[in-house]
Design a protein around this motif. Structure first.
Motif, PDB file in Angstrom:
ATOM      1  N   VAL A   1       9.586  13.638  55.620  1.00 38.15           N
ATOM      2  CA  VAL A   1       8.949  13.797  54.308  1.00 38.15           C
ATOM      3  C   VAL A   1       7.440  13.938  54.451  1.00 38.15           C
ATOM      4  CG1 VAL A   1       8.366  12.499  52.207  1.00 38.15           C
ATOM      5  CG2 VAL A   1      10.755  12.699  52.937  1.00 38.15           C
ATOM      6  N   LYS A   2       6.855  13.066  55.260  1.00 40.92           N
ATOM      7  CA  LYS A   2       5.402  13.067  55.436  1.00 40.92           C
ATOM      8  C   LYS A   2       4.907  14.359  56.059  1.00 40.92           C
ATOM      9  CE  LYS A   2       3.980  10.207  58.615  1.00 40.92           C
ATOM     10  NZ  LYS A   2       3.530   8.937  59.231  1.00 40.92           N
ATOM     11  N   MET A   3       5.577  14.800  57.126  1.00 43.21           N
ATOM     12  CA  MET A   3       5.093  15.970  57.832  1.00 43.21           C
ATOM     13  C   MET A   3       5.354  17.256  57.041  1.00 43.21           C
ATOM     14  SD  MET A   3       3.647  14.411  60.185  1.00 43.21           S
ATOM     15  CE  MET A   3       2.904  15.918  60.790  1.00 43.21           C
ATOM     16  N   TYR A   4       6.416  17.267  56.250  1.00 44.95           N
ATOM     17  CA  TYR A   4       6.657  18.418  55.367  1.00 44.95           C
ATOM     18  C   TYR A   4       5.502  18.538  54.376  1.00 44.95           C
ATOM     19  CZ  TYR A   4       9.056  21.554  52.097  1.00 44.95           C
ATOM     20  OH  TYR A   4       9.384  22.629  51.292  1.00 44.95           O
ATOM     21  N   ALA A   5       5.107  17.420  53.784  1.00 45.75           N
ATOM     22  CA  ALA A   5       4.012  17.429  52.809  1.00 45.75           C
ATOM     23  C   ALA A   5       2.688  17.788  53.474  1.00 45.75           C
ATOM     24  CB  ALA A   5       3.923  16.062  52.137  1.00 45.75           C
ATOM     25  N   TRP A   6       2.426  17.209  54.619  1.00 45.44           N
ATOM     26  CA  TRP A   6       1.170  17.457  55.323  1.00 45.44           C
ATOM     27  C   TRP A   6       1.055  18.936  55.681  1.00 45.44           C
ATOM     28  CZ3 TRP A   6      -0.721  13.365  59.376  1.00 45.44           C
ATOM     29  CH2 TRP A   6      -2.034  13.657  59.768  1.00 45.44           C
ATOM     30  N   TYR A   7       2.160  19.490  56.164  1.00 43.21           N
ATOM     31  CA  TYR A   7       2.162  20.918  56.510  1.00 43.21           C
ATOM     32  C   TYR A   7       1.773  21.763  55.303  1.00 43.21           C
ATOM     33  CZ  TYR A   7       3.919  25.550  57.740  1.00 43.21           C
ATOM     34  OH  TYR A   7       4.020  26.906  57.962  1.00 43.21           O
ATOM     35  N   HIS A   8       2.309  21.421  54.144  1.00 38.90           N
ATOM     36  CA  HIS A   8       2.048  22.241  52.973  1.00 38.90           C
ATOM     37  C   HIS A   8       0.700  21.963  52.314  1.00 38.90           C
ATOM     38  CE1 HIS A   8       5.445  24.817  52.892  1.00 38.90           C
ATOM     39  NE2 HIS A   8       6.263  23.798  53.115  1.00 38.90           N
ATOM     40  N   ILE A   9       0.052  20.876  52.690  1.00 38.70           N
ATOM     41  CA  ILE A   9      -1.344  20.718  52.293  1.00 38.70           C
ATOM     42  C   ILE A   9      -2.192  21.731  53.054  1.00 38.70           C
ATOM     43  CG2 ILE A   9      -3.335  19.151  52.434  1.00 38.70           C
ATOM     44  CD1 ILE A   9      -1.375  16.847  51.877  1.00 38.70           C
ATOM     45  N   LEU A  10      -1.825  21.964  54.303  1.00 37.48           N
ATOM     46  CA  LEU A  10      -2.515  22.966  55.117  1.00 37.48           C
ATOM     47  C   LEU A  10      -2.047  24.375  54.804  1.00 37.48           C
ATOM     48  CD1 LEU A  10      -2.378  21.079  58.543  1.00 37.48           C
ATOM     49  CD2 LEU A  10      -4.301  21.194  56.944  1.00 37.48           C
ATOM     50  N   HIS A  11      -0.813  24.496  54.343  1.00 35.74           N
ATOM     51  CA  HIS A  11      -0.219  25.793  54.005  1.00 35.74           C
ATOM     52  C   HIS A  11       0.404  25.686  52.611  1.00 35.74           C
ATOM     53  CE1 HIS A  11      -0.336  26.955  58.351  1.00 35.74           C
ATOM     54  NE2 HIS A  11      -0.108  25.655  58.518  1.00 35.74           N
ATOM     55  N   PRO A  12      -0.402  25.699  51.559  1.00 35.32           N
ATOM     56  CA  PRO A  12       0.132  25.490  50.200  1.00 35.32           C
ATOM     57  C   PRO A  12       1.251  26.476  49.858  1.00 35.32           C
ATOM     58  CG  PRO A  12      -2.261  25.433  50.190  1.00 35.32           C
ATOM     59  CD  PRO A  12      -1.853  25.923  51.545  1.00 35.32           C
ATOM     60  N   LYS A  13       2.259  25.966  49.157  1.00 38.16           N
ATOM     61  CA  LYS A  13       3.375  26.822  48.757  1.00 38.16           C
ATOM     62  C   LYS A  13       3.024  27.690  47.559  1.00 38.16           C
ATOM     63  CE  LYS A  13       7.637  25.705  49.404  1.00 38.16           C
ATOM     64  NZ  LYS A  13       8.997  25.135  49.449  1.00 38.16           N
ATOM     65  N   TYR A  14       2.099  27.218  46.736  1.00 37.09           N
ATOM     66  CA  TYR A  14       1.772  27.916  45.499  1.00 37.09           C
ATOM     67  C   TYR A  14       0.264  28.131  45.388  1.00 37.09           C
ATOM     68  CZ  TYR A  14       6.533  26.478  44.397  1.00 37.09           C
ATOM     69  OH  TYR A  14       7.880  26.276  44.442  1.00 37.09           O
ATOM     70  N   ARG A  49      -1.525  18.020  45.968  1.00 37.35           N
ATOM     71  CA  ARG A  49      -1.395  18.614  44.635  1.00 37.35           C
ATOM     72  C   ARG A  49       0.084  18.933  44.374  1.00 37.35           C
ATOM     73  NH1 ARG A  49      -4.782  23.818  45.056  1.00 37.35           N
ATOM     74  NH2 ARG A  49      -3.538  23.856  46.964  1.00 37.35           N
ATOM     75  N   VAL A  50       0.647  18.283  43.378  1.00 34.58           N
ATOM     76  CA  VAL A  50       2.076  18.435  43.091  1.00 34.58           C
ATOM     77  C   VAL A  50       2.256  19.180  41.770  1.00 34.58           C
ATOM     78  CG1 VAL A  50       4.278  17.250  42.783  1.00 34.58           C
ATOM     79  CG2 VAL A  50       2.517  16.251  44.265  1.00 34.58           C
ATOM     80  N   GLY A  51       2.918  20.313  41.833  1.00 32.33           N
ATOM     81  CA  GLY A  51       3.265  21.047  40.622  1.00 32.33           C
ATOM     82  C   GLY A  51       4.427  20.361  39.921  1.00 32.33           C
ATOM     83  N   SER A  85       4.439  23.183  34.761  1.00 32.06           N
ATOM     84  CA  SER A  85       3.675  23.038  33.522  1.00 32.06           C
ATOM     85  C   SER A  85       2.334  22.351  33.739  1.00 32.06           C
ATOM     86  CB  SER A  85       4.484  22.251  32.489  1.00 32.06           C
ATOM     87  OG  SER A  85       4.855  20.983  33.005  1.00 32.06           O
ATOM     88  N   SER A  86       2.188  21.630  34.851  1.00 28.08           N
ATOM     89  CA  SER A  86       0.930  20.945  35.156  1.00 28.08           C
ATOM     90  C   SER A  86       0.880  20.646  36.643  1.00 28.08           C
ATOM     91  CB  SER A  86       0.819  19.644  34.354  1.00 28.08           C
ATOM     92  OG  SER A  86       1.848  18.735  34.719  1.00 28.08           O
ATOM     93  N   VAL A  87      -0.282  20.244  37.094  1.00 30.44           N
ATOM     94  CA  VAL A  87      -0.461  19.881  38.498  1.00 30.44           C
ATOM     95  C   VAL A  87      -1.047  18.479  38.559  1.00 30.44           C
ATOM     96  CG1 VAL A  87      -1.656  20.399  40.653  1.00 30.44           C
ATOM     97  CG2 VAL A  87      -0.774  22.272  39.236  1.00 30.44           C
ATOM     98  N   SER A  88      -0.385  17.594  39.304  1.00 29.92           N
ATOM     99  CA  SER A  88      -0.866  16.227  39.496  1.00 29.92           C
ATOM    100  C   SER A  88      -1.466  16.092  40.892  1.00 29.92           C
ATOM    101  CB  SER A  88       0.273  15.217  39.340  1.00 29.92           C
ATOM    102  OG  SER A  88       0.740  15.169  38.016  1.00 29.92           O
ATOM    103  N   VAL A  89      -2.653  15.554  40.978  1.00 34.21           N
ATOM    104  CA  VAL A  89      -3.251  15.236  42.273  1.00 34.21           C
ATOM    105  C   VAL A  89      -2.851  13.796  42.591  1.00 34.21           C
ATOM    106  CG1 VAL A  89      -5.369  15.028  43.608  1.00 34.21           C
ATOM    107  CG2 VAL A  89      -5.154  16.825  41.869  1.00 34.21           C
ATOM    108  N   ASN A 134      -1.779  27.313  43.059  1.00 35.90           N
ATOM    109  CA  ASN A 134      -2.576  26.237  42.465  1.00 35.90           C
ATOM    110  C   ASN A 134      -2.084  24.843  42.815  1.00 35.90           C
ATOM    111  OD1 ASN A 134      -0.248  26.243  40.957  1.00 35.90           O
ATOM    112  ND2 ASN A 134      -1.272  26.015  38.980  1.00 35.90           N
ATOM    113  N   CYS A 135      -1.110  24.742  43.731  1.00 37.77           N
ATOM    114  CA  CYS A 135      -0.630  23.428  44.161  1.00 37.77           C
ATOM    115  C   CYS A 135       0.025  23.553  45.531  1.00 37.77           C
ATOM    116  CB  CYS A 135       0.328  22.814  43.141  1.00 37.77           C
ATOM    117  SG  CYS A 135       1.725  23.858  42.685  1.00 37.77           S
ATOM    118  N   ASP A 136       0.124  22.425  46.202  1.00 36.75           N
ATOM    119  CA  ASP A 136       0.661  22.426  47.565  1.00 36.75           C
ATOM    120  C   ASP A 136       2.185  22.483  47.583  1.00 36.75           C
ATOM    121  OD1 ASP A 136      -1.995  22.068  48.635  1.00 36.75           O
ATOM    122  OD2 ASP A 136      -1.856  19.977  47.977  1.00 36.75           O
ATOM    123  N   VAL A 137       2.812  21.723  46.689  1.00 39.22           N
ATOM    124  CA  VAL A 137       4.272  21.627  46.586  1.00 39.22           C
ATOM    125  C   VAL A 137       4.623  21.474  45.114  1.00 39.22           C
ATOM    126  CG1 VAL A 137       4.620  20.574  48.877  1.00 39.22           C
ATOM    127  CG2 VAL A 137       4.168  19.109  46.881  1.00 39.22           C
TER     128      VAL A 137
END
Length: 235
Positions: free
Chosen positions: A129-142, A80-82, A94-98, A144-147
């Motif tokens: 890049v991949k592991m940063y994103a994967w980590y934040h799927i498990l630990h969302p930054k926001y 989920r990308v803000g 302003s929106s969230v893209s899956v 309503n979105c992961d990053v």
């Protein structure tokens, strides 16, 4: 002095975070081996819990220090990308893209690494890049979105894939890294300098991977060098 109540301590901490909400990450020039500036990047990418990454107006930063067992590491299918207008940290989400997992990676790497850099540099970048994103799927930054799509997280631009960086993402498919305890961690990275040779900080130098690739080093050497004690795993 009387011990402050837990509620007072929590209130004080929230006030401190709120006062730092408008802080922006420092920007640093990314240069090639000849000293030419090729783009600007974040000098210190905000980590999970960094006040500077807070989104005002409803989307709140989540501070999550929990540990996820290695047995649960299944390749994500999406993230989920803000979306902040113009990839600008000053704009609200302003929106969230899956976004499909693969698409996210191929549309981030060319915006974080330079596509003309050597293959081993791009491979190292693909892991970071991949592991940063994967980590934040498990630990969302926001909430309503992961990053988000800025240097607060990673720069994501839909449809910006580049052949060499896509090849790097493909090369690193099925390979990840964990810390020395077998736990996924936030693979921080920043611009650094071309000859960034300071290891053990758990922050990869983007320009440093270019330098090491020019010396004939592999992506595996680079991830071990910058993420001291890290180990590889397959999925």
């Amino acid at each position: 002095m009387k011990k402050a109540s837990a509620l007072l301590l929590m209130t004080a901490a929230m006030s401190l975070v709120a006062s730092s909400a408008m802080a922006a990450p420092a920007i640093k020039e990314v240069k090639d081996s000849n000293g030419n500036v090729v783009r600007l990047d974040v000098a210190d990418r905000p980590s999970n819990g960094t006040p500077g990454a807070i989104q005002s107006g409803g989307t709140k930063l989540i501070v999550d220090n929990s540990i996820v067992a290695a047995s649960t590491y299944t390749k994500p299918t999406s993230i989920r990308v803000g979306i902040r207008a113009n990839n600008n940290t000053a704009n609200p989400i302003s929106s969230v893209s899956v976004v499909p997992w693969y698409n996210y990676n191929i549309d981030v790497l060319p915006n974080e690494w330079i596509g003309s850099w050597p293959a081993q540099s791009l491979n190292a970048g693909a892991i970071a890049v991949k592991m940063y994103a994967w980590y934040h799927i498990l630990h969302p930054k926001y909430s309503n979105c992961d990053v988000d799509n800025t240097v607060n997280s990673q720069v994501y631009k839909a449809g910006s894939s580049y052949s060499a960086t896509t090849t790097a993402v493909d090369n690193m498919s099925g390979i990840g890294i964990l810390n020395s305890s077998g736990v996924m961690f936030e693979t921080q990275y920043r611009a650094g300098s071309y000859d960034s040779t300071k290891p053990g900080t758990n922050i990869m130098s983007q320009n440093g991977t270019h330098y090491f690739a020019d010396l004939g080093k592999t992506w595996s050497y680079m991830t071990s060098y910058y993420y001291s004690g890290s180990t590889q795993f397959t999925y």
